[in-house]
Motif scaffolding. Structure first.
Motif, mmCIF file in Angstrom:
data_model
loop_
_atom_site.group_PDB
_atom_site.id
_atom_site.type_symbol
_atom_site.label_atom_id
_atom_site.label_comp_id
_atom_site.label_asym_id
_atom_site.label_seq_id
_atom_site.Cartn_x
_atom_site.Cartn_y
_atom_site.Cartn_z
ATOM 1 N N SER A 25 70.743 68.649 22.378
ATOM 2 C CA SER A 25 69.813 69.591 23.003
ATOM 3 C C SER A 25 68.436 68.954 23.109
ATOM 4 O O SER A 25 67.929 68.377 22.132
ATOM 5 N N GLN A 27 64.498 69.862 23.939
ATOM 6 C CA GLN A 27 63.609 71.012 23.980
ATOM 7 C C GLN A 27 62.155 70.560 23.867
ATOM 8 O O GLN A 27 61.868 69.430 23.459
ATOM 9 N N VAL A 258 63.474 69.461 32.344
ATOM 10 C CA VAL A 258 63.569 70.166 31.063
ATOM 11 C C VAL A 258 62.497 71.252 31.047
ATOM 12 O O VAL A 258 61.341 71.000 31.374
ATOM 13 N N GLU A 262 64.232 76.928 28.278
ATOM 14 C CA GLU A 262 65.670 76.687 28.360
ATOM 15 C C GLU A 262 65.989 75.277 27.881
ATOM 16 O O GLU A 262 65.530 74.293 28.464
ATOM 17 N N ALA A 263 66.760 75.179 26.819
ATOM 18 C CA ALA A 263 67.146 73.857 26.322
ATOM 19 C C ALA A 263 68.036 73.165 27.337
ATOM 20 O O ALA A 263 68.862 73.788 28.006
ATOM 21 N N ARG A 264 67.850 71.856 27.482
ATOM 22 C CA ARG A 264 68.712 71.050 28.351
ATOM 23 C C ARG A 264 69.754 70.421 27.448
ATOM 24 O O ARG A 264 69.412 69.729 26.470
ATOM 25 N N GLN A 265 71.026 70.624 27.743
ATOM 26 C CA GLN A 265 72.075 70.164 26.841
ATOM 27 C C GLN A 265 72.977 69.132 27.497
ATOM 28 O O GLN A 265 73.263 69.196 28.686
ATOM 29 N N SER A 414 71.933 76.442 30.290
ATOM 30 C CA SER A 414 72.226 76.996 28.969
ATOM 31 C C SER A 414 71.629 78.390 28.822
ATOM 32 O O SER A 414 71.297 78.821 27.731
#
Length: 610
Positions: A25, A27, A258, A262-265, A414
């Motif tokens: 993740s 963030q 990013v 919202e976390a980029r996973q 996500s």
């Protein structure tokens, strides 16, 4: 920006080969600041004849809401198109919102759909004020097929990729059921933007709000990640829908932008040949870089994260449970792939194989993940609904768009509010209709943010909780009566128990109707079989049956119903001679006992093979 990771199995047995899932993740380091990067947006609105009425009305209203979120530091241009292209607002700073609103109010529906012409004009306008310090993006709205100008999907996708490389991102928004979702998803992927399916016009404002929330909280752009595995490790697959490139053993992945909200996973499957010595071991090194605005200047940020697991004896490894959160996340990504496979098969008319793929993944999820989570329960219920529709050959543009949208959102985002969107439910017409709830519990089906949800309407229940409910009978606006409502294992949603009826006005009462295509049956009788599980007839699909699994609890083998809509905690009358640990069975029918405290397996039983 910070990067954190989790492994599905943090402790691996020494001297063995195994596959594990990795979820990373990305963030923001701290909560989003009050200031944001200035916007440079091009709004491109389809005003073709098919947009007339509610679609265009709500698209324009959503556009006005977008303008209200912008400020004098932002640039905006507006292009409308039908068979011709109109620059109704040249690039301008958003200082006179009333004037921009007047421009939007003057837009009327027209003729055909010159999608390429409108989009390219929007790109041109954004290019006038393009700057690394700004968010440069085109928002393309359409409800139809590109039937004028450049109509070749491959050419449009390639051009979107080229424009993205030049610094102009494309987000696509599809309205209704007639647009080409493959084209819009392809353009969004190639253009490094987002895709949204706006199933009903009323959803437009919410979707615009999601996009603007992200643009207003941009943390970094052009995030690039390279996974550098150890010599005994391979990157078996990247589970997300991001663009990636294999460079020998290494894999480079482009994750795009990013956002603080919202976390980029990134999720990947790793193949590991564990060594013979216990202790920590570095499976891979994750290297990332991106561009971010730091103190008003664009700077490249970078970092490295070692991916570390522990090696231990087989018994010590087995004592450590798998991470259910990681398994749930990676299961959704694998399910997303299956939905795309089912769409591809259904497009060819192979509805049986398409349904079979969905039924197989239902069995896999039910066998390996408990459904204490509402999201997992809802995922399984939607898969069963789509499988049932395919088996009935009710494969229409709406079902196709829902499956493609759900696959896209799972693979790239996500956000829970974008997951499992879809309002194509079934019909409550097959249910018995009663005019009084009696001692039952009232439930109401409503549409919330592009999803069909069922909530309790009787006193004594939390109306904010979701209810696990068969999608085949969900119908917006319908009120239901159920025998009982029980909290889930984690106490965050309800499960329906007993029969489901429809509440109607006095004088409209009637008995239950057989579902369309259903065969009339006599009174169900308890299943009776001879021999062992190995003697059972086999099947590779659940079809219209109910899935039962056999599990060991202490010294006993217990059967439990794992199909959605049933309580897995209730006992079931199930032939003992065929019970075998972890075997999955397909039962023709499951009925509830008179007191509602247990189930009875009825009809034929098959052993599910995969």
């Amino acid at each position: 920006m910070k990067a954190t990771y989790t492994l599905s199995r943090p402790v691996l047995p020494v001297g063995t080969s195994s596959k594990i899932d990795l979820v990373v993740s990305f963030q923001a380091d701290a909560p989003a600041a009050s200031t944001r990067r200035p916007l440079n947006l091009g709004l491109v609105i389809d005003r073709s004849g098919s947009m007339a009425g509610a679609p265009l009305k709500h698209a324009l209203q959503a556009s006005r809401q977008l303008v209200e979120r912008m400020g004098p530091e932002d640039w905006l241009s507006i292009v409308t198109y039908d068979d011709a292209v109109f620059s109704v607002l040249a690039p301008t700073r958003v200082t006179d919102k009333a004037a921009i609103g007047a421009v939007l109010s003057s837009v009327r529906a027209g003729g055909c759909t010159n999608l390429s012409g409108g989009w390219l004009k929007g790109v041109e306008h954004v290019g006038v004020n393009k700057s690394p310090e700004r968010v440069n993006r085109v928002l393309l709205l359409t409800d139809g097929q590109a039937n004028m100008g450049i109509t070749d999907p491959g050419a449009l996708v390639s051009t979107a990729r080229q424009k993205s490389a030049d610094g102009i991102i494309t987000t696509t928004l599809g309205f209704g059921s007639n647009f080409n979702e493959d084209l819009l998803i392809g353009m969004a992927n190639a253009g490094e933007g987002h895709f949204y399916y706006i199933q009903t016009p009323e959803d437009a404002e919410g979707v615009f709000g999601i996009e603007m929330e992200g643009l207003g909280s941009l943390v970094a752009q052009n995030l690039e990640v390279t996974l550098k595995p150890a010599p005994t490790v391979k990157v078996a697959s990247v589970l997300n829908r991001y663009r990636f490139e294999s460079r020998g053993q290494e894999v480079a992945v482009g994750l795009g932008d990013v956002y603080a909200t919202e976390a980029r996973q990134l999720a990947a499957e790793l193949s590991v040949d564990a060594g013979s010595a216990s202790g920590p071991v570095t499976l891979a090194t994750l290297v990332f870089r991106a561009q971010a605005v730091v103190e008003g200047v664009i700077r490249e940020i970078s970092g490295e994260v070692p991916i570390v697991a522990n090696l231990a004896s087989a018994s010590e490894s087995a004592a450590v449970s798998a991470d259910k959160n990681v398994l749930a996340q990676t299961s959704r990504l694998r399910i997303a792939r299956v939905k795309d496979q089912a769409v591809e098969l259904a497009d060819k008319g192979d509805f049986g194989s398409a349904s079979q793929r969905l039924r197989q993944v239902i069995a896999e999820v039910s066998a390996h993940l408990d459904k204490a989570s509402y999201d997992i329960a809802e995922e399984v219920e939607q898969l069963a609904h789509y499988a049932q529709r395919l088996e009935s050959r009710k494969y229409d543009p709406v079902i196709r768009k829902e499956m493609r949208d759900q696959s896209y959102q799972a693979g790239t985002r996500s956000r829970g509010d974008l997951a499992l969107r879809g309002t194509a439910g079934g019909s409550a017409d097959s249910l018995e209709a009663v005019s009084s709830a009696g001692i039952g519990v009232l439930l109401k089906c409503v549409r919330e943010g592009g999803k069909l949800r069922v909530h309790a309407a009787s006193e004594g229940y939390d109306p904010g909780f979701n209810v696990q409910f068969p999608r085949s009978v969900r119908e917006e606006g319908v009120t239901y009566v159920v025998d009982k409502l029980e909290p889930s294992g984690d106490g965050t949603f309800y499960r329906v128990g007993g029969t489901i009826k429809r509440l109607v006005m006095p004088g409209q009462e009637r008995g239950a109707r057989p579902a369309e295509g259903a065969k009339k049956k006599g009174k169900p009788t308890a299943s009776k079989v001879t021999g062992s599980a190995a003697d059972l007839p086999t099947t590779n699909t659940v079809g219209t049956g109910v899935l039962v699994q056999c599990v060991k609890e202490g010294s006993k083998l217990r059967a439990r119903v794992v199909s959605d809509g049933y309580d897995p905690n209730l006992n079931i009358r199930f032939p003992r001679d065929i019970r075998e640990e972890n075997v999955l069975y397909v039962v023709e029918e499951i009925i509830t006992t008179g007191n509602g405290g247990s189930y009875i397996a009825c009809g034929d039983i098959h052993r599910l093979v995969q």
